[in-house]
Scaffold this motif. Sequence first.
Motif, PDB file in Angstrom:
ATOM      1  N   TYR A 111       0.953  -1.065   0.058  1.00 33.95           N
ATOM      2  CA  TYR A 111      -0.080   0.065  -0.125  1.00 33.95           C
ATOM      3  C   TYR A 111       0.755   1.234  -0.018  1.00 33.95           C
ATOM      4  O   TYR A 111       0.412   2.216  -0.661  1.00 33.95           O
ATOM      5  CB  TYR A 111      -1.103   0.041   1.206  1.00 33.95           C
ATOM      6  CG  TYR A 111      -1.946  -1.210   0.975  1.00 33.95           C
ATOM      7  CD1 TYR A 111      -2.875  -1.257   0.028  1.00 33.95           C
ATOM      8  CD2 TYR A 111      -1.923  -2.027   2.049  1.00 33.95           C
ATOM      9  CE1 TYR A 111      -3.748  -2.329   0.133  1.00 33.95           C
ATOM     10  CE2 TYR A 111      -2.932  -3.296   2.238  1.00 33.95           C
ATOM     11  CZ  TYR A 111      -3.802  -3.263   0.975  1.00 33.95           C
ATOM     12  OH  TYR A 111      -4.625  -4.121   1.086  1.00 33.95           O
TER      13      TYR A 111
ATOM     14  N   SER B 281       2.211   1.461  -3.687  1.00 33.09           N
ATOM     15  CA  SER B 281       1.289   1.805  -4.582  1.00 33.09           C
ATOM     16  C   SER B 281       0.671   2.950  -4.682  1.00 33.09           C
ATOM     17  O   SER B 281       0.318   3.876  -5.381  1.00 33.09           O
ATOM     18  CB  SER B 281       0.162   0.592  -4.939  1.00 33.09           C
ATOM     19  OG  SER B 281      -0.396   0.258  -3.788  1.00 33.09           O
ATOM     20  N   GLY B 282       0.314   3.453  -3.205  1.00 34.06           N
ATOM     21  CA  GLY B 282      -0.046   4.565  -2.747  1.00 34.06           C
ATOM     22  C   GLY B 282       0.451   5.814  -3.153  1.00 34.06           C
ATOM     23  O   GLY B 282      -0.067   6.885  -3.660  1.00 34.06           O
TER      24      GLY B 282
ATOM     25  N   VAL C  71       2.820   6.030  -5.599  1.00 33.72           N
ATOM     26  CA  VAL C  71       2.759   6.148  -7.006  1.00 33.72           C
ATOM     27  C   VAL C  71       1.499   6.728  -7.405  1.00 33.72           C
ATOM     28  O   VAL C  71       1.545   7.637  -8.274  1.00 33.72           O
ATOM     29  CB  VAL C  71       3.145   4.523  -7.526  1.00 33.72           C
ATOM     30  CG1 VAL C  71       2.872   4.658  -9.203  1.00 33.72           C
ATOM     31  CG2 VAL C  71       4.313   4.135  -7.309  1.00 33.72           C
ATOM     32  N   VAL C  72       0.445   6.095  -6.844  1.00 37.00           N
ATOM     33  CA  VAL C  72      -0.986   6.582  -7.403  1.00 37.00           C
ATOM     34  C   VAL C  72      -0.967   8.208  -7.114  1.00 37.00           C
ATOM     35  O   VAL C  72      -1.397   9.077  -7.904  1.00 37.00           O
ATOM     36  CB  VAL C  72      -1.980   5.911  -6.677  1.00 37.00           C
ATOM     37  CG1 VAL C  72      -3.441   6.550  -7.101  1.00 37.00           C
ATOM     38  CG2 VAL C  72      -2.182   4.454  -7.346  1.00 37.00           C
TER      39      VAL C  72
ATOM     40  N   ILE D 177       1.298  10.324  -9.548  1.00 42.42           N
ATOM     41  CA  ILE D 177       0.705  10.319 -10.776  1.00 42.42           C
ATOM     42  C   ILE D 177      -0.561  11.456 -10.896  1.00 42.42           C
ATOM     43  O   ILE D 177      -0.814  12.452 -11.592  1.00 42.42           O
ATOM     44  CB  ILE D 177       0.340   8.932 -11.166  1.00 42.42           C
ATOM     45  CG1 ILE D 177       1.505   7.980 -11.525  1.00 42.42           C
ATOM     46  CG2 ILE D 177      -0.756   9.078 -12.770  1.00 42.42           C
ATOM     47  CD1 ILE D 177       1.348   6.614 -11.725  1.00 42.42           C
ATOM     48  N   LEU D 178      -1.481  11.394  -9.910  1.00 41.27           N
ATOM     49  CA  LEU D 178      -2.612  12.129  -9.649  1.00 41.27           C
ATOM     50  C   LEU D 178      -2.234  13.571  -9.629  1.00 41.27           C
ATOM     51  O   LEU D 178      -2.496  14.493 -10.215  1.00 41.27           O
ATOM     52  CB  LEU D 178      -3.690  11.806  -8.554  1.00 41.27           C
ATOM     53  CG  LEU D 178      -4.442  10.472  -8.766  1.00 41.27           C
ATOM     54  CD1 LEU D 178      -5.112  10.271  -7.560  1.00 41.27           C
ATOM     55  CD2 LEU D 178      -5.364  10.612  -9.884  1.00 41.27           C
TER      56      LEU D 178
END
Lengths: 264, 316
Positions: free
Chosen positions: A238, A241-242, A244-245, A248-249
Amino acid sequence: MSSLYLSFSDSATMLQRNFQRALRNPFVIFSSILTPALMLVLFFYVLGGSIAGGLNGGEKGGTEYLNYLLPGIIVLTAALGAEVTALNVNYDRTENIINRFRTMPISRGALSTGHALANVIQTLISIVCIVGIGLLMGFRPNAGLVEWLAAFGLLALFSLAIAWLAVPLGLIARTPGGANSLSLIIGFLLPFFSSAFVKPDTMPDWLQVFVKYQPFTAVTETLRGLLTGTAIGDNWIYAISGSVVLAILGYIFARWAYNRQPSR
Amino acid sequence: MATNQTAIAVRNLRKSYGSQLVLDGIDLDVPEGSVYALLGPNGSGKTTTVQILSTYLAMDGGEVRIAGHDLVKEPAAVRAAIGVTGQFSAVDSLLTGEENLRLMTKLYHLGPQEGRRKTAELLERFDLVDAAKKLAATYSGGMKRRLDLAMSLVGTPRIIFLDEPTTGLDPRSRKTMWEIIRELLGEGVTIFLTTQYLDEADELADKIGVLDQGKLVAEGTVTELKRRIPGGHVRLQFADSGLLSSAALTFQGSIRDEEALTLTVPSDGSVRSLRTLLDRLDNEAIAVENLTVQMPNLDDVFFALTGTSKNLKGGE
Ligand SMILES: Nc1ncnc2c1ncn2[C@@H]1O[C@H](COP(=O)(O)OP(=O)(O)O)[C@@H](O)[C@H]1O
Ligand SMILES: [Mg+2]
C-alpha cells in the motif's frame, strides 16, 4: 536534440534554480528541520510519558516509545515538505515568472519537475538530520544497510508524491497564505490522522477506519518495520502503490494547473 | 532577411471573460521590422491582446499568425520566435541579475560558453554590469524593467512583445527604454508594444492602433491619426505689430496675440495647405520671423476617437 533530452535538461535547470534560491533563503531549510525536530521533542519529552503508558510496558523517556515515534516524525518531515514546495511554487506564480516560462519554448513540465525533485532532495537531507537527532535522544534502530536503503528509497518515493500533490496547490493558490493553508492539509492533518504518533487502536472506531487505510499509515508502518523490526505485513504494498498513485494524480493535476487559463 | 513580410497577422480576434467581452474582433497586421503600438486606457484589453498573441492565453475566436506560424496549431514554433516582457516584471528576485540571465540562457540551451557570452553582452548593453551580482529584489523599477527586457532577448527573438514597457518609470529610465527599443528596431526586430502614453506611441511607433473597450477604434500612422481630427493650426510670429495686423487681415478666422506678436491660423498641417499659406504671405510681402506647425496631439486624437465611439453607443 530529442525532446526527452530537452525536458530533462530544462528540469535540471529548474532544479538548479531551486538550489540557488534555497541557499539564499536558508531559513526555509532550517525550518523544515526545526519543525519536525520540535515535534519530536514535544511528543517524546512532553507527551511521551502519558502516550508511552499506552504501549506495552512503556516507561517514561524510554527507547520503546522513541522507536515507535521516530518513524512517524520522519514521515511528518516528508509531509511538511508539501508546505515548502507549495510556497516555492506559489512564489513563482505571484512573482509572474511563470508567465514568462509559459511563453518560452521550454518543456511544459520542467518547472514543476524542478520543484518536485528539489523537494525530494531537501526532504532527504532533513530526514538525515532528524535521524541524527533521534539517535542522540536514544533512538535504537535495528536496521541493516539494506533496510536503511529501502527506507530511504521509500521516503524518496513518498516525498515525490507529496511534492507532486503540493505543486498544483501552489499553482492554484492566489496568495502565499492560501498556498500555506492548502499544503497544511497534507503536511499536518494527514500525519496526525495516521499511526505516526500513537497507535490507531487507541482511537475511536470510525476514525480507525480512515487512519488504517490512508497512505500515511502504510508508509509509517513500513518504515517502522524497516527501521525497528515491527511487522510490516501488506503495508509496503500500500505504501508503494499509494505513493505512486498520488504522484501520478498530482502530476496530472500539476500539468493542468500549469497550463490553466488565468482567472480571477 | 525578407522585408515587407508580415510578422504578426491578426483576424477577428475575440476573447471574453465570462460574460464580459474583452476583445471584440480585432484585426491588425504588423510588417516585419516595424513597431506597432497598441494605445488604450486601462482596461481596454491591451494586456489580454499581448497575452493571447504570446501564447499565454487562449483566444475564443479568430485567426493569428506570428512569424508565419499559426498561433493555435504551432504554439511551440511561435514561442521560439518571440520574446515577451509582460506588464508586470517577471524576474526571479531571489536570484541576481546575472543568475536570472544565465537561467534564461540555459533554458534556451545556449551552452555554457555562449551562455556566459550572451549574459555578459546583455548586462553590458542594459547597463546592469555593476548590479550583476546583486539580487534582483534590490533593483529599482527601471533596473528591473531592463533586466526583464534583457531576459526576453536571450533567445534572440525576431518579434518582441512589450506590455506597457515604461509605465511607472521615471523620465530618465523611460528615455533609456525608448533608446533600447529603437536599437532593437535597428537590428530588424519587430516590436509590438502597448502603452497608455500618447507621446510614447508618437515617439516609437510606425503604426498605432487605438484600442477602446476591446475594439480598434482607429489605426494608422501618427500623422494619419492626427489628420483625422480637426484642431491643427500654424502659428506665425512677426517682428512688429504692423506686420501682424496685415497678416491678420489676410487670414480670415485667425487669432492674433498682440503681446506675443503671433497669429494662429487654422490648418490641417498638410504640405499643400502650408504652401498656399506661404504663397499668400509672399504675395502680400509680409515677412515672417518664425513659423510653427501645431498638429493636434495624440491626446486630442485619442479623446476625439474614443469619445466618438462612446457617443455612438450612447445614441443607440
Ligand atoms: N483574468 C481575468 N478575469 C476576468 N476579467 C479579466 C481578466 N483579465 C482581464 N480582465 C478584464 O478584461 C478587460 C481588459 O483587461 P486588460 O487586457 O488587462 O486591459 P489593459 O491591459 O488594457 O488595462 C478588463 O475589463 C479586465 O477587468
Ligand atoms: Mg494591461
